[in-house]
Design a protein around this motif. Structure first.
Motif, PDB file in Angstrom:
ATOM      1  N   GLU A  85     -22.095  34.103 -32.499  1.00 12.21           N
ATOM      2  CA  GLU A  85     -23.107  33.699 -33.406  1.00 12.21           C
ATOM      3  C   GLU A  85     -23.727  32.403 -33.305  1.00 12.21           C
ATOM      4  N   ARG A  86     -22.529  31.347 -33.170  1.00 14.38           N
ATOM      5  CA  ARG A  86     -22.887  30.041 -33.465  1.00 14.38           C
ATOM      6  C   ARG A  86     -23.342  29.537 -32.017  1.00 14.38           C
ATOM      7  N   LEU A  87     -22.970  30.172 -31.070  1.00 12.02           N
ATOM      8  CA  LEU A  87     -23.014  29.786 -29.550  1.00 12.02           C
ATOM      9  C   LEU A  87     -24.662  30.114 -29.463  1.00 12.02           C
ATOM     10  N   VAL A  88     -24.892  31.422 -29.799  1.00  9.35           N
ATOM     11  CA  VAL A  88     -26.290  31.856 -29.366  1.00  9.35           C
ATOM     12  C   VAL A  88     -27.203  31.073 -30.277  1.00  9.35           C
ATOM     13  N   LEU A  89     -26.863  30.914 -31.563  1.00  4.54           N
ATOM     14  CA  LEU A  89     -27.750  29.864 -32.288  1.00  4.54           C
ATOM     15  C   LEU A  89     -28.144  28.589 -31.555  1.00  4.54           C
ATOM     16  N   GLN A  90     -26.981  27.926 -31.110  1.00  2.00           N
ATOM     17  CA  GLN A  90     -27.055  26.672 -30.537  1.00  2.00           C
ATOM     18  C   GLN A  90     -27.647  26.764 -29.055  1.00  2.00           C
ATOM     19  N   LEU A  91     -27.518  27.670 -28.238  1.00  5.23           N
ATOM     20  CA  LEU A  91     -28.021  27.791 -27.061  1.00  5.23           C
ATOM     21  C   LEU A  91     -29.502  27.984 -27.055  1.00  5.23           C
ATOM     22  N   HIS A  92     -29.668  28.775 -28.250  1.00  3.47           N
ATOM     23  CA  HIS A  92     -31.187  29.336 -28.287  1.00  3.47           C
ATOM     24  C   HIS A  92     -31.875  28.015 -28.808  1.00  3.47           C
ATOM     25  N   SER A  93     -31.471  27.088 -29.644  1.00  7.03           N
ATOM     26  CA  SER A  93     -32.268  25.947 -29.994  1.00  7.03           C
ATOM     27  C   SER A  93     -32.365  25.107 -28.668  1.00  7.03           C
TER      28      SER A  93
END
Length: 232
Positions: free
Chosen positions: A69-77
DNA sequence: AAGTGGGTCAACCGCAACTGC
DNA sequence: AGCAGTTGCGGTTGACCCACT
């Protein structure tokens, strides 16, 4: 030009078996050819999608871990809606899965987070100028499961911006989390994991409910030509 | 029990990029 | 170089499920 009526909508178990069989036989590259030879009344496009999003043996199913989840959030940013690119950083996840997940979960979280603090403050581990670093999860074939060829083959090789992000910490997180969730991940494996080309059997004989008979297409003879072509 | 709204997931569509001739 | 065919990507839709009223 002979127009073959194509089937749309949900895939049946029988179609899945057929597709897995032909992908194991021909590889996950020539989708149009697979679609024709298999006798599936599907487009190559549809076959590829089904394989990539549902049938591929490296797919990890089940809930996203907090680290993912965190990775998705960060990569999406960082990358925005570049779902395929993001997916390459998450072993076993597809762009479709991430896209769907984002729409429901992450967008909410991102908005909530935005209100409190930006995920990319000056102390973030991300940096536009970080040294390039190989990061892409690969299969035994040394390519991401997500990569089934086509234009992406080239893109994967030359798109250095994929590696512009120093993600050591995140990757460590993933490794840690995967150590912890290894067992559950195996339990959530795709229904085709156990499909074996050697036996052409599905592990579904439990309760005798599935005597899968693989229909060999009328176009199967085309394989002769294909194999000749491939083997020289 | 029926209606409703939100979440989840699979699949399709259109377009762009790539490949081979 | 140009064209046709193929593949990949991102957006979108629709069906299904479940919780809530």
């Amino acid at each position: 030009m002979v127009h073959v009526e194509t089937k749309k909508g949900p895939w049946t178990e029988q179609e899945d078996v057929q597709l897995v069989f032909y992908v194991n036989l021909l590889g996950d590259r020539r989708w149009d050819f697979i679609a024709k030879v298999s006798g599936l009344k599907r487009t190559g496009k549809s076959c590829r999608l089904r394989w990539v999003n549902y049938l591929h043996p490296d797919l990890k199913r089940g809930k996203m871990t907090p680290h993912e989840e965190r990775l998705v959030l960060q990569l999406h940013s960082r990358w925005g809606n570049r779902w395929s690119r993001i997916a390459r950083k998450l072993p076993g996840r597809t762009d479709n899965e991430i896209k769907n997940y984002w729409r429901t979960h992450m967008r909410k979280k991102a908005l909530a987070k935005k209100k409190t603090i930006s995920p990319f403050s000056s102390s973030s581990s991300f940096s536009l100028n970080s040294p390039a670093r190989e990061f892409t999860p690969v299969t035994e074939n040394n390519r991401s499961f997500y990569d089934t060829g086509g234009r992406n083959v080239l893109a994967n090789n030359i798109d250095k911006s994929d590696f512009e992000v120093d993600m050591d910490e995140i990757w460590k997180d993933i490794e840690l989390s995967e150590e912890n969730c290894n067992f559950s991940c195996q339990l959530m494996a795709s229904p085709t994991w156990d499909f074996c080309l050697d036996s052409f059997l599905w592990p579904m004989d439990i309760e005798g409910q599935s005597k899968m008979v693989l229909p060999i297409s009328d176009n199967f003879n085309s394989l002769t030509f294909y194999n000749q072509e491939m083997t020289g």
